[in-house]
Each structure stands twice: as C-alpha cells, then as structure tokens.
Write a protein that holds these residues in place. Structure first.
Motif, PDB file in Angstrom:
ATOM      1  N   UNK A 208      -1.512  -3.649   2.414  1.00 36.07           N
ATOM      2  CA  UNK A 208      -2.073  -2.437   3.000  1.00 36.07           C
ATOM      3  C   UNK A 208      -0.993  -1.383   3.248  1.00 36.07           C
ATOM      4  N   UNK A 209       0.198  -1.839   3.604  1.00 40.23           N
ATOM      5  CA  UNK A 209       1.289  -0.897   3.867  1.00 40.23           C
ATOM      6  C   UNK A 209       1.681  -0.143   2.608  1.00 40.23           C
ATOM      7  N   UNK A 210       1.744  -0.845   1.488  1.00 35.55           N
ATOM      8  CA  UNK A 210       2.090  -0.198   0.216  1.00 35.55           C
ATOM      9  C   UNK A 210       1.027   0.820  -0.156  1.00 35.55           C
ATOM     10  N   UNK A 211      -0.232   0.480   0.061  1.00 35.42           N
ATOM     11  CA  UNK A 211      -1.306   1.410  -0.248  1.00 35.42           C
ATOM     12  C   UNK A 211      -1.353   2.597   0.692  1.00 35.42           C
ATOM     13  N   UNK A 212      -0.960   2.390   1.935  1.00 33.13           N
ATOM     14  CA  UNK A 212      -0.986   3.474   2.919  1.00 33.13           C
ATOM     15  C   UNK A 212       0.137   4.474   2.674  1.00 33.13           C
ATOM     16  N   UNK A 213       1.343   3.980   2.453  1.00 37.51           N
ATOM     17  CA  UNK A 213       2.497   4.863   2.228  1.00 37.51           C
ATOM     18  C   UNK A 213       3.593   4.039   1.557  1.00 37.51           C
ATOM     19  N   UNK A 214       3.729   4.209   0.262  1.00 40.15           N
ATOM     20  CA  UNK A 214       4.677   3.386  -0.490  1.00 40.15           C
ATOM     21  C   UNK A 214       6.114   3.631  -0.057  1.00 40.15           C
ATOM     22  N   UNK A 215       6.474   4.876   0.186  1.00 40.55           N
ATOM     23  CA  UNK A 215       7.848   5.186   0.601  1.00 40.55           C
ATOM     24  C   UNK A 215       8.166   4.573   1.964  1.00 40.55           C
ATOM     25  N   UNK A 216       7.197   4.658   2.874  1.00 40.73           N
ATOM     26  CA  UNK A 216       7.408   4.054   4.197  1.00 40.73           C
ATOM     27  C   UNK A 216       7.519   2.537   4.081  1.00 40.73           C
ATOM     28  N   UNK A 217       6.734   1.956   3.162  1.00 38.26           N
ATOM     29  CA  UNK A 217       6.802   0.510   2.958  1.00 38.26           C
ATOM     30  C   UNK A 217       8.183   0.097   2.452  1.00 38.26           C
ATOM     31  N   UNK A 218       8.761   0.895   1.552  1.00 37.85           N
ATOM     32  CA  UNK A 218      10.109   0.599   1.073  1.00 37.85           C
ATOM     33  C   UNK A 218      11.115   0.683   2.222  1.00 37.85           C
ATOM     34  N   UNK A 219      10.949   1.720   3.053  1.00 36.52           N
ATOM     35  CA  UNK A 219      11.845   1.888   4.193  1.00 36.52           C
ATOM     36  C   UNK A 219      11.745   0.707   5.153  1.00 36.52           C
ATOM     37  N   UNK A 220      10.545   0.153   5.257  1.00 35.20           N
ATOM     38  CA  UNK A 220      10.328  -1.002   6.143  1.00 35.20           C
ATOM     39  C   UNK A 220      10.873  -2.300   5.559  1.00 35.20           C
ATOM     40  N   UNK A 221      11.410  -2.239   4.339  1.00 33.61           N
ATOM     41  CA  UNK A 221      12.038  -3.418   3.750  1.00 33.61           C
ATOM     42  C   UNK A 221      11.161  -4.210   2.809  1.00 33.61           C
ATOM     43  N   UNK A 222      10.017  -3.676   2.429  1.00 31.50           N
ATOM     44  CA  UNK A 222       9.111  -4.380   1.518  1.00 31.50           C
ATOM     45  C   UNK A 222       9.565  -4.171   0.076  1.00 31.50           C
ATOM     46  N   UNK A 223       9.658  -5.261  -0.675  1.00 35.59           N
ATOM     47  CA  UNK A 223       9.976  -5.168  -2.090  1.00 35.59           C
ATOM     48  C   UNK A 223       8.685  -4.797  -2.830  1.00 35.59           C
ATOM     49  N   UNK A 224       8.467  -3.501  -3.025  1.00 39.79           N
ATOM     50  CA  UNK A 224       7.199  -3.007  -3.546  1.00 39.79           C
ATOM     51  C   UNK A 224       6.923  -3.532  -4.951  1.00 39.79           C
ATOM     52  N   UNK A 225       7.939  -3.500  -5.834  1.00 41.74           N
ATOM     53  CA  UNK A 225       7.736  -3.928  -7.223  1.00 41.74           C
ATOM     54  C   UNK A 225       7.342  -5.399  -7.289  1.00 41.74           C
ATOM     55  N   UNK A 226       8.044  -6.236  -6.550  1.00 43.06           N
ATOM     56  CA  UNK A 226       7.729  -7.662  -6.576  1.00 43.06           C
ATOM     57  C   UNK A 226       6.344  -7.921  -6.005  1.00 43.06           C
ATOM     58  N   UNK A 227       5.990  -7.186  -4.954  1.00 43.50           N
ATOM     59  CA  UNK A 227       4.682  -7.384  -4.343  1.00 43.50           C
ATOM     60  C   UNK A 227       3.568  -6.937  -5.292  1.00 43.50           C
ATOM     61  N   UNK A 228       3.766  -5.809  -5.962  1.00 43.19           N
ATOM     62  CA  UNK A 228       2.763  -5.359  -6.934  1.00 43.19           C
ATOM     63  C   UNK A 228       2.603  -6.370  -8.060  1.00 43.19           C
ATOM     64  N   UNK A 229       3.703  -6.965  -8.483  1.00 39.11           N
ATOM     65  CA  UNK A 229       3.651  -7.966  -9.541  1.00 39.11           C
ATOM     66  C   UNK A 229       2.777  -9.151  -9.125  1.00 39.11           C
ATOM     67  N   UNK A 230       2.942  -9.606  -7.893  1.00 39.01           N
ATOM     68  CA  UNK A 230       2.118 -10.715  -7.414  1.00 39.01           C
ATOM     69  C   UNK A 230       0.651 -10.299  -7.261  1.00 39.01           C
TER      70      UNK A 230
END
Length: 335
Positions: A208-230
């Motif tokens: 949900x965080x990636x969908x809400x704001x991808x840049x903020x999710x990256x700042x929060x330490x989420x590996x967006x690419x790996x999460x999207x892959x899963x």
C-alpha cells in the motif's frame, strides 16, 4: 497583518498514517458495495424465477471462484500502483500446462498441480523482471504477456483442447466435500490468507505504501523494485491457481480459456474499493465485487442476454466504478 503560529499548524499525516486512514475508509466502500450486491440480487430475483434456486446459487459461487482468485491478484497489483492485463491469458496458459503435464506426460496429480501454478508464477516473474529491470511500463509489459501467454497456450496444445484430466485433479474443480464446491473452498481459503497478508503484515503495508507514494516508500527504506517483482510473481501464481480451478472444473485444458477475464477481475477489485491508481486495496471488498460480477453475469445468462452485450455491460460497470472511486477521492480532498 496576521501570521500563522507554527504551533497551531496541523501536521500533514505521515505515510503509514494515511495508509491506516485509507484502510478505515474501505469499510464504507465495502458497505456501499454490499448494498449494490443486495440490490442487484433482488432485481435479478424479480426478473428471473430461477435466480433464487439452490443450483443457480451454486453456479454463481462456482463462476465467482475463478474470477475471485483473479480479482485478488488484481487487488495486490492495483493497490501497489501497478497493472496486470495478462491475468486472463496466464490463466489459459496455466490450465494448458497443467493438462499437458497430467495427460500428455502422464505425471502424478501433485506435479501437474504444481506445474499449473508454477507456469502462472513464471509468467508473473517475467512481467516483474521486465518492469523492474528494463523499466518498461507495466501496461506495455503485461499487454505483451497477454499475447505471448495466449500464443504459447495455443502452441503447446496445437490449438486443441486437452481432455481427460486425472480424477484426483478433477476433484479440485468438481468435488463437493460436505456439499460445498471445492473451488469455493479454495477461494475462501485463498481470500483469507491474502486478506491477512495485505491487512496485517509488513508485506501488505509496503504494498500500500508503494501505491500511495513510491518516492516516500523509497525514503522509508522499502526496496520498491524487489517488492514489485514479488507482487507480479504473486499475481501470476494466483492466475495459475485460477487456471487450475477453471481447467479442473471443465476437465480440460482450453487454450482459449480466460479471454477478457482480466477485465472482469479488475472491475471486481475496483468495485470492492481498490484504487485503480494505488494506495488502497481490500480483499474483503474484492470478494464482494467478485460476487457482484458473478451475479450480474449469471442474471444476464438467465435472461438470455447475448454474450457480447454482457461484455458491454462489464465494460460499462468498470467505467462507472472508476468514476465513482475518483469522485469520492476528489470529494474527500475538498473537505
């Protein structure tokens, strides 16, 4: 001249706070969807005397089981701000792979079942790799996979339906333990697990965080690419499960199965409260949306409405659902 006291300024909600607020708002959306479901069922019961029969109710649940699993997959991808247009074709490919492994290769049922789901997960993995590694838009990648998966299904089956699945495999689609269709049991179990994963785990919060704001999710330490892959791998695996349910229900692997099913699945997810542009998703709401689509299609069949008119109705419902969702968002932003 007046100045604003910084101590009285209301701070902007953080990323996790906005996600929690969105989850609370989903309760109202599901209530509205439930009202629509009841109203639609009442209307169909008035228009057709056969609608309220037990056998017809079972038919609705059986039809909803396949669409419901696909809609769960759509919910995860959409709530992360992604899109998967290949769900229906991956369903067809997975069913053909499972049937080919069981019938042509003569493998045991457990291996055929795993091959069916693995075929879907592999297609989803390819989608995810191209999206996250080559940075190709999800719309283009999954649209391409729609054609690739459909063509591959036709190649593997020589353009013909593969009949004669093993009895143990057919039981997954036609068995009725305690009088309840097996696909319905599988759908309920899948929905429960996926609801817990999305609503109560870190994986769901990250989605949900990636969908809400991808840049903020990256700042929060989420590996967006790996999460999207899963996420895309999970979506493909669920499409494979839907392909298994469909193939075992009709006792064959049909390379043309699942045509336009992605449209129905996405519609069901949006009707249930999932935001088309990410940041909000509800598995419970999606199940209500899937039932709405099941009741709509079943009612139109009972009323002898031709199939192409049904496709027009589904398309109209999709546009209406997105319009209502965006209207609510704009209304809330003005408050």
């Amino acid at each position: 001249m007046t100045s604003t006291d910084p101590r009285t300024t209301v701070p902007k909600p953080g990323l996790w706070t906005r996600i929690q607020m969105a989850s609370i708002e989903q309760l109202h959306i599901r209530l509205e969807s439930l009202i629509v479901l009841i109203a639609l069922a009442t209307l169909m019961a008035i228009l057709s005397p056969f609608f309220l029969s037990v056998s017809n109710f079972m038919n609705i649940l059986l039809a909803t089981s396949t669409i419901g699993v696909l809609a769960i997959a759509a919910t995860y991808v959409l709530s992360s701000g992604g899109l998967d247009l290949s769900l229906g074709s991956v369903l067809g490919l997975s069913g053909v792979v499972g049937a080919a492994v069981a019938v042509k290769l003569g493998m045991p049922t457990p291996i055929a079942v795993l091959a069916t789901i693995a075929a879907g997960a592999a297609a989803g993995l390819i989608n995810g790799l191209v999206i996250t590694r080559a940075f190709v838009p999800a719309f283009i990648v999954t649209l391409g996979m729609l054609g690739i998966a459909r063509g591959l299904a036709l190649v593997l089956s020589d353009g013909r339906v593969i009949y004669g699945l093993p009895k143990a495999m057919v039981y997954l689609g036609q068995g009725r333990p305690f009088g309840v269709p097996m696909p319905v049991i599988i759908l309920v179990a899948t929905a429960f697990v996926m609801h817990v994963l999305l609503a109560y785990t870190r994986y769901g919060r990250h989605t949900l965080a990636i969908g809400d704001n991808e840049n903020a999710a990256r700042t929060a330490g989420i590996n967006v690419e790996r999460h999207r892959l899963t996420l895309y791998t999970l979506s493909g695996g669920l499409a494979g499960l839907a392909g298994l349910l469909f193939a075992t229900r009709i006792n064959s692997g049909d390379p043309t199965a699942g045509i336009t099913y992605e449209l129905t699945a996405i519609t069901a997810a949006i009707i249930g409260g999932t935001n088309l542009f990410g940041g909000r998703g509800s598995i419970l709401g999606t199940m209500i949306g899937a039932l709405i689509m099941g009741v709509l299609q079943n009612g139109l069949n009972l009323l002898a409405v031709q199939s192409y008119y049904q496709q027009m109705a589904i398309g109209a419902v999709l546009v209406l659902a997105v319009f209502i969702d965006q209207y609510q968002i704009r209304k809330e932003s003005r408050v």
